[in-house]
Design a protein around this motif. Structure first.
Motif, PDB file in Angstrom:
ATOM      1  N   ARG A 297      -3.702   7.491  -1.887  1.00  0.00           N
ATOM      2  CA  ARG A 297      -4.246   8.005  -0.631  1.00  0.00           C
ATOM      3  C   ARG A 297      -5.755   7.809  -0.575  1.00  0.00           C
ATOM      4  NH1 ARG A 297      -0.573  13.540  -0.903  1.00  0.00           N
ATOM      5  NH2 ARG A 297       1.447  12.474  -0.738  1.00  0.00           N
ATOM      6  N   ASP A 298      -6.396   7.948  -1.721  1.00  0.00           N
ATOM      7  CA  ASP A 298      -7.834   7.686  -1.789  1.00  0.00           C
ATOM      8  C   ASP A 298      -8.136   6.226  -1.475  1.00  0.00           C
ATOM      9  OD1 ASP A 298     -10.708   8.126  -2.876  1.00  0.00           O
ATOM     10  OD2 ASP A 298      -9.913   6.520  -4.154  1.00  0.00           O
TER      11      ASP A 298
ATOM     12  N   ASN B 128       0.845  -1.185   0.000  1.00  0.00           N
ATOM     13  CA  ASN B 128       0.000   0.000   0.000  1.00  0.00           C
ATOM     14  C   ASN B 128       0.881   1.237   0.000  1.00  0.00           C
ATOM     15  OD1 ASN B 128      -2.239   1.737   0.296  1.00  0.00           O
ATOM     16  ND2 ASN B 128      -2.120   1.635   2.528  1.00  0.00           N
ATOM     17  N   ASN B 129       1.586   1.466  -1.088  1.00  0.00           N
ATOM     18  CA  ASN B 129       2.445   2.640  -1.193  1.00  0.00           C
ATOM     19  C   ASN B 129       1.581   3.886  -1.383  1.00  0.00           C
ATOM     20  OD1 ASN B 129       4.853   1.134  -1.096  1.00  0.00           O
ATOM     21  ND2 ASN B 129       4.667   0.647  -3.266  1.00  0.00           N
ATOM     22  N   THR B 130       1.774   4.859  -0.543  1.00  0.00           N
ATOM     23  CA  THR B 130       0.989   6.081  -0.641  1.00  0.00           C
ATOM     24  C   THR B 130       1.837   7.271  -1.068  1.00  0.00           C
ATOM     25  OG1 THR B 130       1.321   6.337   1.745  1.00  0.00           O
ATOM     26  CG2 THR B 130      -0.766   5.389   1.035  1.00  0.00           C
ATOM     27  N   ASP B 131       3.030   6.986  -1.565  1.00  0.00           N
ATOM     28  CA  ASP B 131       3.923   8.058  -1.998  1.00  0.00           C
ATOM     29  C   ASP B 131       4.829   7.503  -3.092  1.00  0.00           C
ATOM     30  OD1 ASP B 131       5.744  10.157  -2.304  1.00  0.00           O
ATOM     31  OD2 ASP B 131       5.643  10.667  -0.182  1.00  0.00           O
ATOM     32  N   VAL B 132       5.173   8.336  -4.059  1.00  0.00           N
ATOM     33  CA  VAL B 132       6.081   7.894  -5.109  1.00  0.00           C
ATOM     34  C   VAL B 132       7.468   7.606  -4.550  1.00  0.00           C
ATOM     35  CG1 VAL B 132       6.939  10.169  -5.810  1.00  0.00           C
ATOM     36  CG2 VAL B 132       6.760   8.350  -7.513  1.00  0.00           C
ATOM     37  N   ASN B 133       7.762   8.158  -3.367  1.00  0.00           N
ATOM     38  CA  ASN B 133       9.081   7.950  -2.765  1.00  0.00           C
ATOM     39  C   ASN B 133       8.956   7.396  -1.346  1.00  0.00           C
ATOM     40  OD1 ASN B 133      10.517   8.952  -4.991  1.00  0.00           O
ATOM     41  ND2 ASN B 133      10.228  11.054  -4.318  1.00  0.00           N
ATOM     42  N   ASP B 134       8.176   6.363  -1.130  1.00  0.00           N
ATOM     43  CA  ASP B 134       8.077   5.760   0.194  1.00  0.00           C
ATOM     44  C   ASP B 134       9.464   5.334   0.661  1.00  0.00           C
ATOM     45  OD1 ASP B 134       5.527   5.720   1.393  1.00  0.00           O
ATOM     46  OD2 ASP B 134       4.794   4.443  -0.218  1.00  0.00           O
TER      47      ASP B 134
ATOM     48  N   LEU C  83       0.908   4.127  -8.473  1.00  0.00           N
ATOM     49  CA  LEU C  83       1.118   3.147  -7.406  1.00  0.00           C
ATOM     50  C   LEU C  83       2.189   3.547  -6.407  1.00  0.00           C
ATOM     51  CD1 LEU C  83       0.972  -0.202  -9.422  1.00  0.00           C
ATOM     52  CD2 LEU C  83      -0.908   1.153  -8.477  1.00  0.00           C
ATOM     53  N   GLY C  84       3.121   4.403  -6.817  1.00  0.00           N
ATOM     54  CA  GLY C  84       4.251   4.703  -5.951  1.00  0.00           C
ATOM     55  C   GLY C  84       5.287   3.601  -5.989  1.00  0.00           C
TER      56      GLY C  84
ATOM     57  N   PHE D 233       3.134  11.920 -11.881  1.00  0.00           N
ATOM     58  CA  PHE D 233       2.651  11.183 -10.717  1.00  0.00           C
ATOM     59  C   PHE D 233       1.474  11.891 -10.059  1.00  0.00           C
ATOM     60  CE2 PHE D 233       2.817  10.013  -6.167  1.00  0.00           C
ATOM     61  CZ  PHE D 233       2.600   8.651  -6.300  1.00  0.00           C
ATOM     62  N   ASN D 234       0.424  11.121  -9.767  1.00  0.00           N
ATOM     63  CA  ASN D 234      -0.752  11.633  -9.061  1.00  0.00           C
ATOM     64  C   ASN D 234      -0.682  11.176  -7.607  1.00  0.00           C
ATOM     65  OD1 ASN D 234      -3.233  12.274  -7.994  1.00  0.00           O
ATOM     66  ND2 ASN D 234      -4.431  11.446  -9.700  1.00  0.00           N
TER      67      ASN D 234
END
Length: 496
Positions: free
Chosen positions: A389-390, A216-222, A347-348, A383-384
């Motif tokens: 996050r939604d 569940n990546n919520t950032d392009v740079n987790d 997806l990140g 990147f969106n």
């Protein structure tokens, strides 16, 4: 909010809107398609005749084409098919493409499992764990923009999760004319993510979802979660051995990369996407520790070559076993362009600390290891940050009947889906020491029985008490001849 209450509210809200002729959405368009099909039914179409042969029923569904029937074990029939899908579900006039799917038919009286594998469709019969559990039918879909389910020319802006969720919705809606018992959805890794996205946009299409090893990546740079994972996974001795072997691959770069270049040249590899063989080699080395924990277990730590004493041959062979010598070539990456595009746009992607490689890297780690580096430069990327996050908010506040299964030593489990106060009848399980192949059957006995009971309940095979009782007694059916292809698919190395 319960499904019953949601359906009631939707009905109340739709009545005045439908009277005004509004709400032209993909969901309602598919519903209208279903209504047209129902009106054309009443025995006039083989698709609606429960006494007709399954092949005739499938072929009679508008948009479906059977391309092949393959032999399988007694009690099942297996078909490869295509379904006509809009390139853009929100602007269907832009054209259509053919999306591959398969049907493993068990019986009209059995539940059906919808398998979103997230990648290219496997073309030999096999069953997922939920399908084996419920002894059901299985419908498997190829993710859009993985070849050959790709429009030509390809408008990559239509490769996202919203469009694929609508693909799934239209196909499930069409096949419910045939399979009228309960439906479940499932998938592993990117397929588990896809099954979650499908439920987010069409929560009532299936009765429950079993998602395996879905990050569940919520950032392009987790970064933080993955860094912590690699600092704590396994034993200190194993972590140290892996880091040392990884560094040694770069220390001996002058010798090992020469061999790498020669082997790729012999294989006909090119490196236009990543730029140069040197960049491709370094990217491959960056993958080895991740790949080890994704596919191996702690028991395999003994096989890691000792950096100080390993021969070049031993070190190179280990590199090949983890990353694949041709894995970063254009020819290999082309199979996964759709994945890397999604990672770079929605997806990140994971990042983690590589300070132990200081002084031996040629390139900026985050630039080279980013999903963008793996997508051909002529494909635009933006990147969106709101997409995942939604999804994360929906799982925590609105998800119903979703089960997540993770591996305790799987790096993709470092960023799992987490349930919240609004998550109803949903569960998260973790296989102790498990890798990216973790499943219900590998859970501790009590948890495995509990999870099995939920799958049976969601599939309509008894109420909660009956399913729990059955779940305690029922062993997950072992892999047999029908499932050998599934084993092969699970052992294939994907980016995710």
């Amino acid at each position: 909010m319960t499904t019953t209450l949601r359906r009631l509210l939707v009905s109340v809200l739709l009545i005045p809107l439908l009277a005004l002729g509004g709400l032209a959405t993909p969901a309602l368009a598919a519903g209208a398609q279903g209504a047209d099909a129902a009106g054309a039914a009443h025995g006039r179409s083989p698709a609606d005749d429960p006494n007709a042969d399954i092949k005739d029923r499938l072929a009679a569904i508008p948009g479906v084409k059977i391309t092949e029937e393959k032999p399988t074990t007694t009690g099942h029939r297996y078909f490869l098919l295509t379904y006509t899908q809009p390139i853009d579900h929100f602007r269907p006039w832009l054209g259509t493409f053919q999306q591959r799917f398969s049907v493993l038919h068990r019986g009209y009286d059995r539940p059906t499992v919808f398998y979103t594998n997230g990648y290219t469709l496997g073309t030999n019969p096999s069953r997922t764990e939920p399908t084996r559990l419920v002894d059901g039918n299985q419908v498997s879909i190829e993710y859009r923009y993985f070849t050959p389910s790709r429009p030509e020319p390809a408008d990559w802006s239509k490769a996202g999760i919203r469009q694929q969720a609508a693909d799934s919705h239209r196909l499930v809606t069409a096949l419910k004319r045939i399979y009228q018992q309960e439906w479940l959805s499932t998938g592993a890794s990117k397929g588990g993510m896809s099954s979650t996205y499908f439920r987010r946009f069409y929560p009532d299409d299936v009765a429950g979802t079993i998602a395996y090893v879905a990050p569940n990546n919520t950032d392009v740079n987790d970064y933080a979660a993955y860094t912590n994972f690699f600092r704590t996974v396994g034993t200190p001795e194993c972590r140290a051995a892996l880091n040392a072997a990884q560094r040694e691959l770069l220390v001996r770069r002058d010798r090992l990369e020469t061999r790498y270049v020669a082997d790729n040249k012999a294989a006909g590899s090119t490196f236009n996407t990543l730029g140069t063989p040197d960049r491709a080699y370094e990217a491959g080395v960056l993958d080895v520790v991740w790949a080890f924990w994704q596919y191996s277990t702690e028991a395999d730590c003994a096989k890691v070559p000792a950096a100080a004493t390993a021969t070049d041959d031993a070190l190179y062979a280990w590199f090949d076993s983890q990353s694949g010598i041709t894995g970063n070539s254009d020819q290999s990456l082309a199979k996964y362009t759709a994945y890397y595009y999604q990672a770079a746009t929605e997806l990140g992607a994971p990042f983690f600390d590589v300070s132990h490689l200081k002084g031996v890297l040629h390139y900026d780690y985050k630039e080279l290891y980013s999903a963008r580096s793996y997508v051909p430069k002529d494909i635009p990327i933006s990147f969106n940050p709101n997409t995942m996050r939604d999804i994360d908010r929906w799982v925590k506040h609105d998800a119903e009947r979703i089960m997540y299964v993770y591996g305790g030593n799987d790096p993709w489990g470092a960023k799992p889906f987490k349930l919240g106060r609004g998550s109803d009848d949903s569960y998260v399980y973790t296989v102790p020491g498990g890798n990216h192949g973790s499943n219900i059957g590998q859970l501790p006995a009590a948890q495995s029985a509990e999870a099995t009971a939920k799958v049976l309940e969601w599939a309509g095979l008894g109420d909660q008490d009956a399913a729990r009782s059955l779940g305690k007694k029922q062993q997950i059916p072992p892999f047999g001849p029908l499932d050998e292809e599934g084993l092969k698919l699970e052992s294939q190395r994907h980016p995710l």
